[in-house]
Design a protein around this motif. Structure first.
Motif, PDB file in Angstrom:
ATOM      1  N   PRO A 115      36.865  25.176 -42.464  1.00 51.24           N
ATOM      2  CA  PRO A 115      36.328  24.073 -43.424  1.00 51.24           C
ATOM      3  C   PRO A 115      34.656  24.209 -43.531  1.00 51.24           C
ATOM      4  CG  PRO A 115      38.212  23.454 -42.101  1.00 51.24           C
ATOM      5  CD  PRO A 115      37.723  24.380 -41.563  1.00 51.24           C
ATOM      6  N   ALA A 116      34.108  24.443 -42.593  1.00 53.39           N
ATOM      7  CA  ALA A 116      32.526  24.440 -42.791  1.00 53.39           C
ATOM      8  C   ALA A 116      32.271  25.694 -43.642  1.00 53.39           C
ATOM      9  CB  ALA A 116      32.000  24.597 -41.157  1.00 53.39           C
ATOM     10  N   VAL A 117      32.792  26.556 -43.902  1.00 56.98           N
ATOM     11  CA  VAL A 117      32.517  27.650 -44.843  1.00 56.98           C
ATOM     12  C   VAL A 117      32.706  26.997 -46.221  1.00 56.98           C
ATOM     13  CG1 VAL A 117      33.236  29.692 -45.734  1.00 56.98           C
ATOM     14  CG2 VAL A 117      33.293  29.493 -43.312  1.00 56.98           C
ATOM     15  N   ASP A 118      33.887  26.499 -46.472  1.00 60.05           N
ATOM     16  CA  ASP A 118      34.017  25.562 -47.642  1.00 60.05           C
ATOM     17  C   ASP A 118      32.780  24.643 -47.820  1.00 60.05           C
ATOM     18  OD1 ASP A 118      36.287  27.391 -47.780  1.00 60.05           O
ATOM     19  OD2 ASP A 118      37.542  25.453 -47.044  1.00 60.05           O
ATOM     20  N   PHE A 119      32.327  23.932 -47.126  1.00 59.07           N
ATOM     21  CA  PHE A 119      31.327  22.996 -47.377  1.00 59.07           C
ATOM     22  C   PHE A 119      30.108  23.484 -47.493  1.00 59.07           C
ATOM     23  CE2 PHE A 119      27.624  20.622 -45.577  1.00 59.07           C
ATOM     24  CZ  PHE A 119      27.877  19.214 -45.932  1.00 59.07           C
ATOM     25  N   LEU A 120      29.559  24.782 -46.898  1.00 56.22           N
ATOM     26  CA  LEU A 120      28.371  25.410 -47.188  1.00 56.22           C
ATOM     27  C   LEU A 120      28.554  25.939 -48.575  1.00 56.22           C
ATOM     28  CD1 LEU A 120      27.812  26.819 -43.692  1.00 56.22           C
ATOM     29  CD2 LEU A 120      26.760  25.172 -44.708  1.00 56.22           C
ATOM     30  N   GLU A 121      29.693  26.790 -48.995  1.00 49.28           N
ATOM     31  CA  GLU A 121      29.913  27.202 -50.270  1.00 49.28           C
ATOM     32  C   GLU A 121      29.514  25.937 -51.294  1.00 49.28           C
ATOM     33  OE1 GLU A 121      30.834  30.556 -51.728  1.00 49.28           O
ATOM     34  OE2 GLU A 121      29.513  30.572 -50.010  1.00 49.28           O
ATOM     35  N   GLU A 122      29.951  24.727 -51.109  1.00 48.15           N
ATOM     36  CA  GLU A 122      29.582  23.656 -52.020  1.00 48.15           C
ATOM     37  C   GLU A 122      28.352  23.306 -51.877  1.00 48.15           C
ATOM     38  OE1 GLU A 122      32.217  20.468 -50.846  1.00 48.15           O
ATOM     39  OE2 GLU A 122      34.010  21.610 -51.330  1.00 48.15           O
ATOM     40  N   MET A 123      27.562  23.712 -50.770  1.00 47.48           N
ATOM     41  CA  MET A 123      26.036  23.432 -50.839  1.00 47.48           C
ATOM     42  C   MET A 123      25.542  24.641 -51.412  1.00 47.48           C
ATOM     43  SD  MET A 123      25.199  20.730 -49.158  1.00 47.48           S
ATOM     44  CE  MET A 123      26.497  19.823 -50.466  1.00 47.48           C
ATOM     45  N   ASP A 124      25.944  25.612 -51.925  1.00 46.85           N
ATOM     46  CA  ASP A 124      25.590  26.901 -52.532  1.00 46.85           C
ATOM     47  C   ASP A 124      24.558  27.642 -51.564  1.00 46.85           C
ATOM     48  OD1 ASP A 124      25.438  28.554 -54.605  1.00 46.85           O
ATOM     49  OD2 ASP A 124      23.729  27.766 -55.726  1.00 46.85           O
ATOM     50  N   VAL A 125      24.677  27.939 -50.492  1.00 50.19           N
ATOM     51  CA  VAL A 125      23.934  28.416 -49.424  1.00 50.19           C
ATOM     52  C   VAL A 125      23.716  29.986 -50.045  1.00 50.19           C
ATOM     53  CG1 VAL A 125      24.328  27.205 -47.470  1.00 50.19           C
ATOM     54  CG2 VAL A 125      25.916  29.081 -47.782  1.00 50.19           C
ATOM     55  N   VAL A 126      22.680  30.638 -49.622  1.00 40.43           N
ATOM     56  CA  VAL A 126      22.397  32.026 -50.114  1.00 40.43           C
ATOM     57  C   VAL A 126      23.191  32.932 -49.347  1.00 40.43           C
ATOM     58  CG1 VAL A 126      20.202  31.293 -51.266  1.00 40.43           C
ATOM     59  CG2 VAL A 126      20.117  32.420 -48.776  1.00 40.43           C
ATOM     60  N   ALA A 127      23.676  32.679 -47.994  1.00 41.89           N
ATOM     61  CA  ALA A 127      24.146  33.537 -47.224  1.00 41.89           C
ATOM     62  C   ALA A 127      24.936  32.786 -46.348  1.00 41.89           C
ATOM     63  CB  ALA A 127      23.121  34.370 -46.424  1.00 41.89           C
ATOM     64  N   HIS A 128      25.903  33.634 -45.631  1.00 48.14           N
ATOM     65  CA  HIS A 128      26.367  33.038 -44.130  1.00 48.14           C
ATOM     66  C   HIS A 128      26.083  33.664 -42.953  1.00 48.14           C
ATOM     67  CE1 HIS A 128      29.223  30.257 -46.632  1.00 48.14           C
ATOM     68  NE2 HIS A 128      29.405  31.156 -47.374  1.00 48.14           N
ATOM     69  N   LYS A 129      25.888  33.086 -41.972  1.00 43.28           N
ATOM     70  CA  LYS A 129      25.512  33.443 -40.684  1.00 43.28           C
ATOM     71  C   LYS A 129      26.810  33.529 -39.258  1.00 43.28           C
ATOM     72  CE  LYS A 129      23.493  34.987 -36.702  1.00 43.28           C
ATOM     73  NZ  LYS A 129      22.353  34.322 -36.127  1.00 43.28           N
ATOM     74  N   ILE A 130      27.399  34.700 -39.029  1.00 45.13           N
ATOM     75  CA  ILE A 130      28.206  34.485 -38.037  1.00 45.13           C
ATOM     76  C   ILE A 130      27.530  34.534 -36.775  1.00 45.13           C
ATOM     77  CG2 ILE A 130      30.219  35.777 -37.059  1.00 45.13           C
ATOM     78  CD1 ILE A 130      30.637  34.623 -39.908  1.00 45.13           C
ATOM     79  N   ALA A 131      27.609  33.164 -36.066  1.00 43.32           N
ATOM     80  CA  ALA A 131      27.307  33.129 -34.759  1.00 43.32           C
ATOM     81  C   ALA A 131      27.881  34.216 -33.686  1.00 43.32           C
ATOM     82  CB  ALA A 131      27.288  31.730 -34.169  1.00 43.32           C
ATOM     83  N   SER A 132      27.118  34.474 -32.608  1.00 42.85           N
ATOM     84  CA  SER A 132      27.745  35.309 -31.666  1.00 42.85           C
ATOM     85  C   SER A 132      29.011  34.913 -31.099  1.00 42.85           C
ATOM     86  CB  SER A 132      26.668  35.613 -30.270  1.00 42.85           C
ATOM     87  OG  SER A 132      25.841  36.211 -31.047  1.00 42.85           O
ATOM     88  N   ALA A 133      29.198  33.661 -30.940  1.00 41.88           N
ATOM     89  CA  ALA A 133      30.416  32.939 -30.339  1.00 41.88           C
ATOM     90  C   ALA A 133      31.575  33.300 -31.432  1.00 41.88           C
ATOM     91  CB  ALA A 133      30.148  31.481 -30.165  1.00 41.88           C
ATOM     92  N   SER A 134      31.338  33.558 -32.539  1.00 42.67           N
ATOM     93  CA  SER A 134      32.291  33.803 -33.694  1.00 42.67           C
ATOM     94  C   SER A 134      32.703  35.020 -33.990  1.00 42.67           C
ATOM     95  CB  SER A 134      31.913  32.769 -35.038  1.00 42.67           C
ATOM     96  OG  SER A 134      31.662  31.500 -34.615  1.00 42.67           O
ATOM     97  N   VAL A 135      32.201  35.869 -33.329  1.00 46.63           N
ATOM     98  CA  VAL A 135      32.523  37.315 -33.718  1.00 46.63           C
ATOM     99  C   VAL A 135      33.972  37.663 -33.682  1.00 46.63           C
ATOM    100  CG1 VAL A 135      32.006  39.694 -32.992  1.00 46.63           C
ATOM    101  CG2 VAL A 135      30.148  38.139 -32.986  1.00 46.63           C
ATOM    102  N   THR A 136      34.838  36.985 -32.812  1.00 48.79           N
ATOM    103  CA  THR A 136      36.194  37.184 -32.732  1.00 48.79           C
ATOM    104  C   THR A 136      37.230  36.277 -33.370  1.00 48.79           C
ATOM    105  OG1 THR A 136      36.344  35.927 -30.635  1.00 48.79           O
ATOM    106  CG2 THR A 136      36.081  38.209 -30.482  1.00 48.79           C
ATOM    107  N   ASP A 137      36.539  35.513 -34.231  1.00 51.48           N
ATOM    108  CA  ASP A 137      37.314  34.385 -35.198  1.00 51.48           C
ATOM    109  C   ASP A 137      37.585  34.997 -36.235  1.00 51.48           C
ATOM    110  OD1 ASP A 137      38.343  32.241 -36.334  1.00 51.48           O
ATOM    111  OD2 ASP A 137      36.931  30.849 -35.795  1.00 51.48           O
ATOM    112  N   THR A 138      38.578  35.868 -36.059  1.00 52.16           N
ATOM    113  CA  THR A 138      39.123  36.406 -37.498  1.00 52.16           C
ATOM    114  C   THR A 138      39.442  35.613 -38.740  1.00 52.16           C
ATOM    115  OG1 THR A 138      41.417  36.548 -36.713  1.00 52.16           O
ATOM    116  CG2 THR A 138      40.116  38.196 -36.285  1.00 52.16           C
TER     117      THR A 138
END
Length: 291
Positions: A115-138
């Motif tokens: 849901p945070a991805v959808d939130f940031l898309e609504e904010m029209d961010v220029v990119a997304h950053k995958i934190a190291s802790a999320s590398v395995t979150d498919t």
């Protein structure tokens, strides 16, 4: 695969100025005014982007952590309550996003759940950053990949096989990879900067460095070794309350880092041997035999 990609206002990669990211993260402590002051610090220092973190606390907080007591400046509360206390929502992100834009900075965030991805898309961010802790979150990786936005992938606390799987999901066409070691603070013996070459050769994408060391030397060395981006946590004061402040750069440190990154970026040159104009006078004075 490509040696460059565009993030917001900037082209990032080989032959381009090093893309410096000021990681504000949660160092705003839930205060919009502190976030704006950190944006000012980043702008004055000459970075190109600032980064935040976005969570849906009920989803992203591990179950075993939710009820753990946490001492905070606002009193004792559960870890889940603390996560909500420091989380910016739509109104706050609209304000700080507009402020970053007014200072000429790209801004984006690390989404910690889908849901945070959808939130940031609504904010029209220029990119997304995958934190190291999320590398395995498919699930999170697939949601980010579906946005079509540039992706910045940190690689700390991950095996090469886990990174392989992440890249398979994200694709390599719009990927900036950051070598990282997720030790806070980072000791030199765990920096492993030769991984910059390993990642570049294995994945054929632009590779930068995300640092958690207390000083500047390792980040500067990473640039000398070819890192095309550098990300560092920033704070107003390392003594402030919060888990990331101690491993962050204060304003003067950030200014020094950006200054040195620009000097080293220029000094790296292009690897083509030539006689520079400044050498002509010594050449005519000192060389005895023409060849």
């Amino acid at each position: 695969m490509t040696n460059t990609l565009r993030i917001g206002r900037h082209v990032v990669g080989e032959g381009e100025p090093v893309y410096v990211i000021g990681e504000i993260g949660l160092n705003h402590n839930g205060d919009v005014d502190i976030a704006k002051r950190l944006i000012d610090v980043a702008a004055v220092a000459g970075v190109q982007a600032v980064k935040f973190q976005k969570r849906t606390p009920d989803i992203s907080t591990p179950e075993h952590m939710k009820d753990v007591p946490r001492e905070t400046p606002w009193g004792t509360m559960t870890y889940l309550e603390y996560r909500y206390r420091v989380e910016f929502e739509r109104e706050q992100y609209a304000e700080i996003g507009a402020y970053a834009d007014s200072r000429g900075l790209d801004w984006f965030a690390s989404p910690w759940d889908e849901p945070a991805v959808d939130f940031l898309e609504e904010m029209d961010v220029v990119a997304h950053k995958i934190a190291s802790a999320s590398v395995t979150d498919t699930g999170l990786l697939r949601r980010v990949a579906a946005t079509g936005k540039p992706v910045i992938l940190s690689t700390g606390m991950s095996t090469i096989e886990q990174i392989d799987r992440a890249v398979e999901i994200l694709g390599a066409d719009r990927l900036l990879m950051l070598h990282a070691t997720s030790t806070y603070p980072l000791p030199p013996e765990e920096a492993n900067l030769l991984m910059l070459d390993t990642l570049k050769e294995r994945y054929g994408v632009p590779v930068g460095y995300s640092g958690h060391e207390p000083g500047l030397q390792i980040s500067i060395a990473a640039v000398a070794m070819g890192a095309v981006a550098v990300e560092r946590h920033i704070t107003l004061d390392r003594a402030m309350w919060g888990s990331d402040h101690a491993a962050s750069l204060e304003p003067h440190g950030l200014m020094s880092l950006v200054r040195d990154i620009r000097i080293i970026g220029t000094a790296r040159g292009d690897g083509v041997k030539r006689v520079f104009p400044g050498e002509l006078a010594p050449l005519s004075k000192l060389r005895r035999v023409d060849g």
